[in-house]
Design an enzyme around this catalytic site. Sequence first.
Site, mmCIF file in Angstrom:
data_model
loop_
_atom_site.group_PDB
_atom_site.id
_atom_site.type_symbol
_atom_site.label_atom_id
_atom_site.label_comp_id
_atom_site.label_asym_id
_atom_site.label_seq_id
_atom_site.Cartn_x
_atom_site.Cartn_y
_atom_site.Cartn_z
ATOM 1 N N GLY A 142 0.777 -1.143 0.201
ATOM 2 C CA GLY A 142 0.087 0.037 -0.103
ATOM 3 C C GLY A 142 0.738 1.185 0.021
ATOM 4 N N GLY A 193 1.704 -0.804 -12.854
ATOM 5 C CA GLY A 193 0.299 -0.306 -13.283
ATOM 6 C C GLY A 193 -0.143 0.630 -12.708
ATOM 7 N N GLY A 220 -2.088 1.335 -10.135
ATOM 8 C CA GLY A 220 -1.960 1.406 -8.583
ATOM 9 C C GLY A 220 -0.718 1.695 -7.978
ATOM 10 N N ASP A 261 -3.734 -6.925 -17.139
ATOM 11 C CA ASP A 261 -5.223 -6.193 -17.064
ATOM 12 C C ASP A 261 -5.527 -5.483 -18.136
ATOM 13 O OD1 ASP A 261 -5.202 -7.928 -14.661
ATOM 14 O OD2 ASP A 261 -4.890 -6.063 -13.267
ATOM 15 N N ARG A 311 -18.939 -31.478 -21.159
ATOM 16 C CA ARG A 311 -19.183 -30.845 -20.213
ATOM 17 C C ARG A 311 -19.192 -29.294 -20.733
ATOM 18 N NH1 ARG A 311 -14.589 -33.936 -16.478
ATOM 19 N NH2 ARG A 311 -16.256 -35.050 -15.354
ATOM 20 N N ARG A 363 -17.695 -27.987 -14.908
ATOM 21 C CA ARG A 363 -16.465 -27.977 -14.089
ATOM 22 C C ARG A 363 -15.817 -26.344 -14.170
ATOM 23 N NH1 ARG A 363 -17.950 -32.232 -12.904
ATOM 24 N NH2 ARG A 363 -16.750 -34.082 -12.674
ATOM 25 N N LEU A 416 -0.819 -18.323 -13.559
ATOM 26 C CA LEU A 416 -0.297 -18.979 -14.712
ATOM 27 C C LEU A 416 -0.515 -17.868 -15.763
ATOM 28 C CD1 LEU A 416 -1.475 -22.655 -14.895
ATOM 29 C CD2 LEU A 416 0.870 -21.692 -15.032
ATOM 30 N N ARG A 445 0.051 -14.922 -15.532
ATOM 31 C CA ARG A 445 1.216 -13.785 -15.441
ATOM 32 C C ARG A 445 2.684 -14.460 -15.949
ATOM 33 N NH1 ARG A 445 -0.406 -10.580 -10.135
ATOM 34 N NH2 ARG A 445 1.453 -11.518 -9.231
HETATM 35 O O1 F6P Z 1 -3.210 -6.791 -11.790
HETATM 36 C C1 F6P Z 1 -2.582 -7.930 -12.318
HETATM 37 C C2 F6P Z 1 -3.299 -9.288 -11.354
HETATM 38 O O2 F6P Z 1 -2.658 -10.200 -11.852
HETATM 39 C C3 F6P Z 1 -4.775 -9.286 -11.501
HETATM 40 O O3 F6P Z 1 -5.232 -9.498 -12.757
HETATM 41 C C4 F6P Z 1 -5.314 -10.100 -10.132
HETATM 42 O O4 F6P Z 1 -6.403 -9.761 -9.657
HETATM 43 C C5 F6P Z 1 -4.166 -9.860 -9.292
HETATM 44 O O5 F6P Z 1 -3.162 -9.161 -10.055
HETATM 45 C C6 F6P Z 1 -3.519 -10.818 -8.362
HETATM 46 O O6 F6P Z 1 -2.745 -10.351 -7.711
HETATM 47 P P1 F6P Z 1 -1.955 -11.100 -6.384
HETATM 48 O O7 F6P Z 1 -0.614 -11.523 -7.345
HETATM 49 O O8 F6P Z 1 -1.634 -10.122 -5.463
HETATM 50 O O9 F6P Z 1 -2.457 -12.395 -6.158
#
Ligand code: F6P
Length: 385
Positions: free
Chosen positions: A93, A121, A123, A147, A182, A292, A299, A301
Amino acid sequence: MSKKKRIGILTSGGDCPGLNAIIRAVVRCATRKGWEVYGIPYSTDGFINLVKGKCQPEELRLYDHGYDIPGVLRGLDVLQFLSGSILGSLSKGHPGNSEIAKDIMEGYQLLELDALISIGGDGSMDIIYDLAKQGGWNLIVVPKTIDNDVAFTERSVGFETAVNTVTQALYDLTFTAASHERIMVVQVMGRDAGHLALHAGIAGGADVILIPELTPKLEEKVIENICLRIAQLRQENRKFALVVIAEGVKNLAGEKENYIGDSLAALIKEYSSKLCHQEDGDFCSLDEIDTRCNVLGHLQRCGSPTSFDRLLATVFGIKAVHLIEEERYNRLVVWENGSVESKSLDKVIPMIKWCHQEKICPSPVDSSGYMVQTARSLGIYLGEK
Ligand code: F6P
């Protein structure tokens, strides 16, 4: 010949493919100019660790080809192929005006930097902008996130690779879904934005795509329409279906759920059976449906960056160095109309701060844009009531 500079670089927020490609481009371009580049480990924590004596400035110095691979691959420049961040990253934060912020300021001064490149990003951009204002730093921000929700840029580094990863997952899941007849629900990341779910859903052949911009929360009518879509497919003799849901879609009660895909899979099962008993003939096939859920998770990322992400990362990294050379500071590097540009952070940040305050996504999917229209034209159900 421009004045030699000492620049810092850090990665903050969630990692994504392409971060190392940005770092590589910055280091290559800057060192060719005779500049010094310092990689700050674990974002602003690196400054704190410097102050606490846990590391020394010289240890943070980055050199072009400053890594070693054995054997015949010696000297191979691997950085742009690797995901993650060689610098490590941090999602913490805002330090506010605390002792922590004071240490960060002190650490920055210790390095005697002329400028800092922050890869992040929206944030982390918000946080680093405040720190830069407080410390009088010369800041350049390079946008990254799977994102693709950073305002003022059409693309962020990492998005395209994630779209490919999810598309591949949908392709793979198609065959097991088909083999077992499914309904495969696939939960996709994206925070409050549906770009990743929408792009990959279209590319991966989804039958249903739910994104927060069009389906802020699950509703009975939406579940019912999904069941009707499945019934329709069954009438066409297609016994499986792919349902993509972005993690930002809220549950029936309008609350966020970590495993919203699981809830949706359960709801589809429950409603389809209900619907089948209410309706005659056509919907009876729904009684047997099996659902399901796959939460693709982190994965998304991972993976070596695609060629586009490598190029975008490289172009962005070089642009950041050029902006520093021109002493045009306090800017966000952006992708606009197929080219690289930059925007003043003084314009970008107030809008981002407002979005954070109002809990609004800074760069959502355009609900009447060409991607939504494309999906609709293909007959993909997008949560319309
Ligand atoms: O902002 C990227 C992101 O991968 C989002 O898509 C996802 O909600 C978040 O980060 C997950 O964050 P963390 O790595 O803190 O679980």
